[in-house]
Design an enzyme around this catalytic site. Structure first.
Site, PDB file in Angstrom:
ATOM      1  N   LYS A  52      37.210 -18.376  17.802  1.00 38.38           N
ATOM      2  CA  LYS A  52      35.997 -19.160  18.102  1.00 38.38           C
ATOM      3  C   LYS A  52      36.055 -19.904  19.447  1.00 38.38           C
ATOM      4  O   LYS A  52      35.355 -20.888  19.656  1.00 38.38           O
ATOM      5  CB  LYS A  52      35.646 -20.163  16.972  1.00 38.38           C
ATOM      6  CG  LYS A  52      35.646 -19.609  15.579  1.00 38.38           C
ATOM      7  CD  LYS A  52      34.990 -18.278  15.421  1.00 38.38           C
ATOM      8  CE  LYS A  52      33.489 -18.268  15.541  1.00 38.38           C
ATOM      9  NZ  LYS A  52      32.969 -16.880  15.274  1.00 38.38           N
ATOM     10  N   ALA A  53      36.875 -19.372  20.333  1.00 36.48           N
ATOM     11  CA  ALA A  53      36.991 -19.997  21.659  1.00 36.48           C
ATOM     12  C   ALA A  53      36.139 -19.291  22.710  1.00 36.48           C
ATOM     13  O   ALA A  53      36.141 -19.690  23.874  1.00 36.48           O
ATOM     14  CB  ALA A  53      38.446 -19.995  22.101  1.00 36.48           C
ATOM     15  N   HIS A 114      43.711 -12.414  18.313  1.00 34.74           N
ATOM     16  CA  HIS A 114      43.819 -13.867  18.086  1.00 34.74           C
ATOM     17  C   HIS A 114      45.271 -14.252  17.816  1.00 34.74           C
ATOM     18  O   HIS A 114      45.551 -15.391  17.453  1.00 34.74           O
ATOM     19  CB  HIS A 114      42.971 -14.282  16.889  1.00 34.74           C
ATOM     20  CG  HIS A 114      41.500 -14.036  17.048  1.00 34.74           C
ATOM     21  ND1 HIS A 114      40.778 -14.476  18.118  1.00 34.74           N
ATOM     22  CD2 HIS A 114      40.614 -13.387  16.246  1.00 34.74           C
ATOM     23  CE1 HIS A 114      39.504 -14.116  17.984  1.00 34.74           C
ATOM     24  NE2 HIS A 114      39.390 -13.455  16.862  1.00 34.74           N
ATOM     25  N   SER A 145      32.895 -24.809  15.859  1.00 32.24           N
ATOM     26  CA  SER A 145      32.464 -23.410  15.801  1.00 32.24           C
ATOM     27  C   SER A 145      33.166 -22.698  14.649  1.00 32.24           C
ATOM     28  O   SER A 145      32.552 -21.941  13.887  1.00 32.24           O
ATOM     29  CB  SER A 145      32.787 -22.726  17.133  1.00 32.24           C
ATOM     30  OG  SER A 145      32.352 -21.398  17.107  1.00 32.24           O
ATOM     31  N   TYR A 202      36.582 -22.031  28.566  1.00 31.16           N
ATOM     32  CA  TYR A 202      35.194 -21.840  28.125  1.00 31.16           C
ATOM     33  C   TYR A 202      34.264 -22.765  28.904  1.00 31.16           C
ATOM     34  O   TYR A 202      33.193 -22.359  29.367  1.00 31.16           O
ATOM     35  CB  TYR A 202      35.142 -22.145  26.621  1.00 31.16           C
ATOM     36  CG  TYR A 202      33.792 -22.005  25.948  1.00 31.16           C
ATOM     37  CD1 TYR A 202      33.491 -20.870  25.204  1.00 31.16           C
ATOM     38  CD2 TYR A 202      32.834 -23.025  26.017  1.00 31.16           C
ATOM     39  CE1 TYR A 202      32.257 -20.745  24.560  1.00 31.16           C
ATOM     40  CE2 TYR A 202      31.609 -22.901  25.380  1.00 31.16           C
ATOM     41  CZ  TYR A 202      31.323 -21.769  24.651  1.00 31.16           C
ATOM     42  OH  TYR A 202      30.099 -21.653  24.014  1.00 31.16           O
ATOM     43  N   MET A 266      26.157 -16.057  16.978  1.00 30.51           N
ATOM     44  CA  MET A 266      25.801 -16.693  18.253  1.00 30.51           C
ATOM     45  C   MET A 266      25.042 -17.961  17.869  1.00 30.51           C
ATOM     46  O   MET A 266      23.820 -17.947  17.737  1.00 30.51           O
ATOM     47  CB  MET A 266      24.896 -15.771  19.075  1.00 30.51           C
ATOM     48  CG  MET A 266      25.549 -14.485  19.490  1.00 30.51           C
ATOM     49  SD  MET A 266      26.783 -14.793  20.767  1.00 30.51           S
ATOM     50  CE  MET A 266      27.522 -13.172  20.892  1.00 30.51           C
TER      51      MET A 266
END
Ligand code: PPS
Length: 305
Positions: A52-53, A114, A145, A202, A266
């Protein structure tokens, strides 16, 4: 996945001696141990992240950089069919390695993972064999997230109230272990491997995606024109990717597993959404934890834009 909300992580020692608390199943242990022996090819391109990065975002960007910004081709094929998955989650069919081993020799393999650095294939531990891009996201937004992903993914156990999940996050009681260990190890290793490992934030991608894409292209040794950089940046902007069914998982096998009425894959794509989730005291406690765990870090995150 056999992850349970209240279950304490189990210490698992993998065949290379690395120990990590994991909540995954026996299948995960096998997939990881098998993966340690995987042969790396010099033209492999790996996108690695703590979940989730911004994996999907960077996967699309990297693929386009390596494919002359061909957005038409990108839209024709699901992202998950353009990438292999190293250390595939036990809840997802297959082990990821079969596809990677069967990948045609004459094509570069695009690989997402991951896995913590220490569980990447043995060949990558001491040597720079191929190109690897690591994406890191500030832990507050990363946690939020992940929380929503646990809510909407039918294969994951209900994360319960946000506060409980936050505790799991800081304790590293999640399927790929501790955010802190994950990010820190990749950061440390990447400092000595500038030609083969690229560390991107990010938040920087959000702030200045064109500049970041240019730097990535340089790292990947791809010569893209300014127009091509613009095409990649526009195609990969959040509003564009959220409506693109080759990357938003609405058309993928995962669509039956993701409950988009609960939360979209998204979801928001923002920096600072954590402010809508953390209470004042959770934030104070988190800041305290963060200060202590990152006291000697040279890596700094933006928590707001
Ligand atoms: S996964 O399941 O681990 O592969 O998920 P991952 O792709 O790493 O992370 C999903 C989050 O990334 C956001 N995202 C984006 N942000 C900005 N721009 C673009 N183009 C973009 N694409 C995906 C996505 O919305 C998830 O973050 P949240 O905060 O939940 O919205």
């Amino acid at each position: 996945m056999s992850e349970s909300r209240n279950r304490a992580p189990r210490e698992e020692t993998f065949s290379n001696g690395f120990t990590m608390p994991i909540t995954g199943s026996e299948k995960m242990r096998q997939v990881i141990n098998e993966g340690l022996k995987m042969r790396i090819r010099q033209d492999d391109v790996i996108v690695a992240t703590y979940p989730k990065a911004g994996t999907t975002w960077l996967q699309e960007i990297v693929w386009l950089i390596c494919n002359s910004a061909d957005t038409t081709l990108a839209k024709k094929t699901l992202l998950e069919d353009r990438y292999g998955w190293m250390g595939k989650l036990p809840s997802v069919p297959g082990n990821g390695l079969e596809e990677l081993n069967a990948w045609p020799r004459e094509q570069s393999r695009f690989i997402k993972t991951h896995l913590p650095f220490q569980l990447l294939p043995n060949e990558l531990q001491n040597e720079a064999v191929c190109k690897l891009i690591y994406v890191a996201r500030n832990p507050k937004d990363n946690c939020v997230s992940s929380y929503h992903f646990h809510r909407m993914n039918k294969r994951l156990t209900d994360p319960g109230p946000f506060g409980e999940f936050l505790e799991r996050f800081t304790q590293g009681n999640l399927v790929f272990g501790s955010w802190f260990e994950h990010v820190n190890k990749y950061w440390q290793v990447s400092r000595g491997r500038e030609r083969s490992m690229y560390f991107v934030l990010y938040e920087n991608m959000k702030k200045n995606s064109k500049e970041e894409i240019k730097k990535l292209a340089k790292f990947l040794e791809k010569d893209l024109s300014d127009t091509q950089i613009d095409i990649v940046a526009n195609h990969c902007a959040f509003d564009s990717m959220k409506d693109n069914d080759s990357v938003n998982f609405s058309r993928s096998v995962a669509s039956g597993v993701f409950d988009s009425d609960v939360s979209k894959f998204m979801r928001k794509g923002q920096v600072g959404d954590w402010k809508n989730h953390f209470t004042v005291s959770q934030n104070e406690e988190f800041d305290d934890w963060y200060r202590k765990t990152t006291a000697d870090w040279t890596l700094a995150f933006d928590f707001v834009m």
